[in-house]
Enzyme design. Structure first.
Site, PDB file in Angstrom:
ATOM      1  N   ASP A   1       7.057  -5.698   0.851  1.00 28.91           N
ATOM      2  CA  ASP A   1       7.457  -5.683  -0.558  1.00 28.91           C
ATOM      3  C   ASP A   1       6.611  -6.609  -1.431  1.00 28.91           C
ATOM      4  O   ASP A   1       6.386  -7.774  -1.088  1.00 28.91           O
ATOM      5  CB  ASP A   1       8.930  -6.093  -0.658  1.00 28.91           C
ATOM      6  CG  ASP A   1       9.549  -5.743  -1.985  1.00 28.91           C
ATOM      7  OD1 ASP A   1       9.155  -6.350  -2.996  1.00 28.91           O
ATOM      8  OD2 ASP A   1      10.415  -4.857  -2.025  1.00 28.91           O
TER       9      ASP A   1
ATOM     10  N   SER B   1       7.749  -3.335  -6.268  1.00 27.36           N
ATOM     11  CA  SER B   1       9.009  -2.943  -5.668  1.00 27.36           C
ATOM     12  C   SER B   1       9.664  -1.813  -6.465  1.00 27.36           C
ATOM     13  O   SER B   1       9.036  -0.793  -6.721  1.00 27.36           O
ATOM     14  CB  SER B   1       9.915  -4.174  -5.545  1.00 27.36           C
ATOM     15  OG  SER B   1      10.952  -3.955  -4.621  1.00 27.36           O
TER      16      SER B   1
END
Length: 442
Positions: free
Chosen positions: A314, A200
């Site tokens: 993600d 991320s």
């Protein structure tokens, strides 16, 4: 913590004529000597020595480098037989020679080519070519050594001796700015970064470090990208996500262009979560901006990235702190920075669906996590058991105090950076560097 059986002898084998094997071997030998490793560098002048002599010299040294003149000469064949591992040497202007690569693989038999080393006279880093050579050779790793860049030979030397420093950056939205302060503290302490991974926001910061951004570039670019502007502001009809993602894609392409992960002088990976298979996807090749776009695709906030038939989102969904992934590749100590946080969100009301709207409005929703914040937290929380297990792989761990920095507190950039820096300096002052890191710090 990473442990790997290390070879004690390497053969550097040129894969095509005209390559300066002597200069490469000498550069690596000098780097090893500077690091206090007792090295013997064999070359063609030792061709008449018998195997017993080679064995005695190997026993007297920490590491032996055999410099082959070619793959198919008597001396070259002896180098390959004597060495524990082979380093295939090419230059960045050479086309892939499939026949030479296959011949070396046949000579090695079941032994695996340890690494591919690519010499760059002009500083170019053609990752696509490196990938083709590595696949032809059956090699899992490649390293660039640029002419005149001593740090490249030193990094290669650390990788060969199992002293390479790996660093892993966790996801955490704006809390990830603390990474920048910790990077600054570690650089001041002389700690090199040889292998890099992240998830991320940590994936983006890790990519910037892999691309050799200095502190000024790191602070300036991230401030401009997330504080001066807001890449999550192109809202759309929420059929797939709240945000269209065009601003994010444009931002990533602006900073990383068409650079491929394989173009990085430092080995790099980032992780995304595969909604199709339910597992973690590790990106070690391909376009950098596309891998990063997948790693930050918070479900519900940003659209997923489609790769083949898979939907990637993600990395924090399945693995927000991929130190366990790094342990598969690491060749030395691992530094971990976990900014995910135990209290990234807090709430005032006991039950939001029963709270009158006028009370929420009167509070200005300040005590109410918004939908974007909720989705971001859900998309980067990972699992606590995975997180604790990942921490166990770290030789040095940083967990900066960021309770007052929320996932979307982009304006607290300076606070997060300074909090990370102060925390790192405190940890280094109280604990000092672990022996494995102290041994390689400049």
């Amino acid at each position: 913590m990473a442990t790997h059986e290390r070879p004690r002898s390497y053969a550097i084998v040129p894969m095509h004529p005209g390559i300066d094997t002597r200069a490469c071997a000498a550069a690596i030998t000098r780097a090893l000597n500077r690091a206090g490793v007792k090295v013997m560098h064999f070359h063609g002048q030792h061709a008449s020595s018998d195997s017993g002599w080679f064995h005695r010299v190997e026993e007297e040294h920490d590491l032996v480098i055999y410099e082959a003149d070619a793959r198919d000469t008597p001396w070259g064949q002896l180098c390959i037989r004597q060495a524990d591992k082979v380093l295939a040497l090419v230059d960045t202007k050479s086309d892939v020679d499939g026949m030479a690569a296959q011949a070396l693989r046949t000579t090695l038999g079941r032994r695996h080519v340890a690494d591919l080393i690519m010499l760059s006279e002009d500083g170019t880093l053609p990752g696509a070519l490196a990938r083709e050579w590595a696949r032809a050779l059956g090699s899992e790793n490649h390293h660039f050594i640029r002419a005149g860049v001593h740090a490249d030979a030193e990094r290669c030397a650390r990788l060969l001796t199992g002293r390479a420093v790996s660093i892993v950056f966790a996801g955490g939205g704006a809390r990830g700015f603390a990474h920048l302060g910790i990077i600054r503290a570690l650089r001041q302490a002389g700690v090199p970064f040889d292998m890099i991974g992240g998830a991320s926001m940590g994936a983006i910061i890790g990519a910037a470090v892999a691309q050799e951004w200095d502190d000024k570039a790191l602070f300036g670019r991230f401030r401009d990208s997330f504080v001066t502007s807001n890449p999550l502001s192109d809202y759309t009809l929420p059929l797939v996500s709240l945000v269209r993602g065009r601003k994010v894609r444009t931002l990533l392409k602006h900073h990383f262009g068409e650079t491929r992960i394989e173009d990085s002088v430092r080995p790099y990976f980032c992780v995304s979560s595969n909604l199709t298979s339910g597992g973690t996807h590790v990106h070690r090749e391909g376009l950098m901006h596309r891998a990063l776009r997948a790693s930050i695709a918070i479900p519900g906030v940003l659209p997923p990235v489609v790769e083949g038939n898979d939907l990637l989102v993600d990395g924090g969904v399945t693995n927000n702190f991929p130190a366990d992934v790094m342990s598969r590749y690491a060749r030395g100590p691992i530094i971990g920075i976990d900014v995910g946080g135990d209290h990234a969100l807090s709430a005032e009301f006991d039950c939001y669906d029963e709270t009158p709207l006028w009370r929420l409005l009167r509070s200005g929703f300040r005590s109410t996590p918004g939908i974007v914040s909720l989705l971001m937290r859900a998309g980067t929380i990972g699992s606590e058991s995975q997180r604790q297990q990942a921490r166990g792989h770290c030789d040095l761990l940083f967990v900066p105090p960021l309770d007052d920095v929320g996932l979307r507190h982009w304006k607290r950039f300076d606070i997060a950076v300074e909090r990370g820096y102060a925390h790192a300096m405190d940890v280094l002052e109280r604990q000092g560097l672990p022996p494995a890191l102290k041994a390689v710090a400049a």
